[in-house]
Write a protein that holds these residues in place. Sequence first.
Motif, short mmCIF file in Angstrom:
data_model
loop_
_atom_site.label_atom_id
_atom_site.label_comp_id
_atom_site.label_asym_id
_atom_site.label_seq_id
_atom_site.Cartn_x
_atom_site.Cartn_y
_atom_site.Cartn_z
N TYR A 6 13.02 65.50 41.75
CA TYR A 6 13.99 66.50 41.27
C TYR A 6 15.38 66.07 41.72
O TYR A 6 15.55 65.67 42.88
CB TYR A 6 13.64 67.88 41.83
CG TYR A 6 12.45 68.50 41.15
CD1 TYR A 6 12.62 69.42 40.11
CD2 TYR A 6 11.16 68.15 41.51
CE1 TYR A 6 11.53 69.97 39.46
CE2 TYR A 6 10.05 68.71 40.87
CZ TYR A 6 10.26 69.61 39.85
OH TYR A 6 9.18 70.15 39.19
N VAL A 7 16.34 66.15 40.80
CA VAL A 7 17.71 65.72 41.16
C VAL A 7 18.73 66.78 40.74
O VAL A 7 18.53 67.48 39.74
CB VAL A 7 18.08 64.36 40.52
CG1 VAL A 7 17.19 63.25 41.04
CG2 VAL A 7 18.03 64.40 39.00
N ALA A 8 19.81 66.84 41.50
CA ALA A 8 20.92 67.74 41.13
C ALA A 8 21.37 67.41 39.71
O ALA A 8 21.35 66.25 39.29
CB ALA A 8 22.08 67.56 42.11
N HIS A 9 21.81 68.42 39.02
CA HIS A 9 22.17 68.27 37.61
C HIS A 9 23.14 67.11 37.37
O HIS A 9 22.96 66.30 36.47
CB HIS A 9 22.80 69.58 37.12
CG HIS A 9 23.04 69.59 35.66
ND1 HIS A 9 22.16 70.14 34.76
CD2 HIS A 9 24.06 69.10 34.92
CE1 HIS A 9 22.62 69.98 33.53
NE2 HIS A 9 23.78 69.36 33.60
N CYS A 10 24.18 67.00 38.21
CA CYS A 10 25.22 65.99 37.93
C CYS A 10 24.82 64.59 38.36
O CYS A 10 25.56 63.65 38.11
CB CYS A 10 26.55 66.40 38.55
SG CYS A 10 26.51 66.47 40.33
N LEU A 37 19.53 55.95 40.01
CA LEU A 37 18.98 56.02 38.64
C LEU A 37 18.25 54.72 38.29
O LEU A 37 17.15 54.75 37.73
CB LEU A 37 20.09 56.31 37.63
CG LEU A 37 20.79 57.66 37.79
CD1 LEU A 37 21.90 57.81 36.75
CD2 LEU A 37 19.79 58.80 37.66
N LYS A 38 18.87 53.59 38.64
CA LYS A 38 18.25 52.29 38.34
C LYS A 38 16.91 52.15 39.04
O LYS A 38 15.92 51.74 38.46
CB LYS A 38 19.16 51.16 38.83
CG LYS A 38 20.14 50.66 37.82
CD LYS A 38 20.91 49.54 38.47
CE LYS A 38 21.48 48.56 37.53
NZ LYS A 38 22.41 47.67 38.21
N LYS A 39 16.91 52.52 40.33
CA LYS A 39 15.67 52.37 41.11
C LYS A 39 14.59 53.29 40.54
O LYS A 39 13.42 52.89 40.46
CB LYS A 39 15.95 52.68 42.59
CG LYS A 39 14.81 52.30 43.50
CD LYS A 39 15.23 52.29 44.96
CE LYS A 39 14.04 52.01 45.86
NZ LYS A 39 14.38 52.00 47.29
N GLN A 46 9.73 59.65 37.37
CA GLN A 46 10.21 60.63 36.39
C GLN A 46 11.24 61.54 37.06
O GLN A 46 11.00 62.04 38.16
CB GLN A 46 9.04 61.49 35.87
CG GLN A 46 7.85 60.69 35.40
CD GLN A 46 8.21 59.70 34.31
OE1 GLN A 46 8.79 60.07 33.29
NE2 GLN A 46 7.88 58.43 34.51
N LEU A 47 12.37 61.75 36.40
CA LEU A 47 13.44 62.57 36.99
C LEU A 47 13.48 63.94 36.32
O LEU A 47 13.49 64.02 35.09
CB LEU A 47 14.79 61.87 36.84
CG LEU A 47 14.91 60.52 37.54
CD1 LEU A 47 16.25 59.88 37.23
CD2 LEU A 47 14.72 60.67 39.05
N ILE A 48 13.53 64.97 37.13
CA ILE A 48 13.69 66.33 36.59
C ILE A 48 15.03 66.86 37.07
O ILE A 48 15.33 66.83 38.27
CB ILE A 48 12.54 67.25 37.03
CG1 ILE A 48 11.22 66.71 36.50
CG2 ILE A 48 12.79 68.67 36.54
CD1 ILE A 48 10.01 67.57 36.79
N ARG A 99 -2.96 63.60 39.78
CA ARG A 99 -2.19 63.01 38.67
C ARG A 99 -0.74 62.75 39.02
O ARG A 99 -0.10 61.85 38.48
CB ARG A 99 -2.20 63.98 37.46
CG ARG A 99 -3.42 63.89 36.60
CD ARG A 99 -3.22 64.76 35.37
NE ARG A 99 -1.94 64.50 34.72
CZ ARG A 99 -1.25 65.40 34.04
NH1 ARG A 99 -1.70 66.63 33.92
NH2 ARG A 99 -0.10 65.09 33.48
N VAL A 100 -0.20 63.63 39.86
CA VAL A 100 1.25 63.65 40.06
C VAL A 100 1.60 63.73 41.54
O VAL A 100 0.97 64.49 42.28
CB VAL A 100 1.86 64.90 39.35
CG1 VAL A 100 3.35 65.00 39.62
CG2 VAL A 100 1.58 64.88 37.87
N GLU A 101 2.60 62.96 41.93
CA GLU A 101 3.16 63.12 43.28
C GLU A 101 4.63 63.53 43.15
O GLU A 101 5.40 62.86 42.45
CB GLU A 101 3.07 61.81 44.07
CG GLU A 101 3.59 61.97 45.48
CD GLU A 101 3.62 60.66 46.26
OE1 GLU A 101 4.09 60.68 47.40
OE2 GLU A 101 3.21 59.61 45.70
N VAL A 102 4.98 64.64 43.78
CA VAL A 102 6.39 65.07 43.77
C VAL A 102 7.06 64.48 45.01
O VAL A 102 6.66 64.77 46.14
CB VAL A 102 6.51 66.62 43.74
CG1 VAL A 102 7.98 67.03 43.68
CG2 VAL A 102 5.74 67.21 42.56
#
Length: 184
Positions: A6-10, A37-39, A46-48, A99-102
């Motif tokens: 999860y990332v801050a909107h900006c 972002l590149k990494k 996956q970025l939310i 299935r998923v790791e946060v």
Amino acid sequence: MQKILYVAHCLLNTASKVAREPREGARQEEELRVAVLKKALERGVQLIQLPCPEFTLYGARRWGHVYEQFDNTFFRTHSRTILAPIIQEMQEYLTHPERVEVLGVIGIDGSPSCGVSYTCRGCWGGELSRRDDLQEVIRTVHLVEQSGVFMEVLQELLREAEIDLPVVGLYAPERERVLSLLDV
Ligand code: SF4
């Protein structure tokens, strides 16, 4: 297994930020943002995108603010409201660990909203047009080791939902700490 961050909107959309002239340190912050972002892309993370609390309250022409101006029940309630579906979504992902790791959450250090380890404080507020001490008032802004209001609310919601995740801020002097979240 898929990885989610999860990332801050900006971090994904810089058009949401307060419009301003380039300032000292902005280039290093932008380099770090792009490196994250590149990494993430290279590692298949996956970025939310979290919602932007300031844009959704005050729009694109807002002034820059300090923590004190958002430290009120209205801003905190707005933050809770827009974060509620994010927490629900996170809970759903966390119920499928096969299935998923946060991986965690990345905020924006220095922001009065999205700072994690650092936010900006100062004696700002009130009518500006008739003040003759405006520069002095502006200079009261300073960085403190504390989260911004939106990240405080996010961390409260995580505790209430009993979700334990790393939350770090994008901060150029602590570049490796942020990038290490993507060591997957
Ligand atoms: S409030 Fe948060 S997401 Fe919005 S521009 Fe500021 S730091 Fe970015």
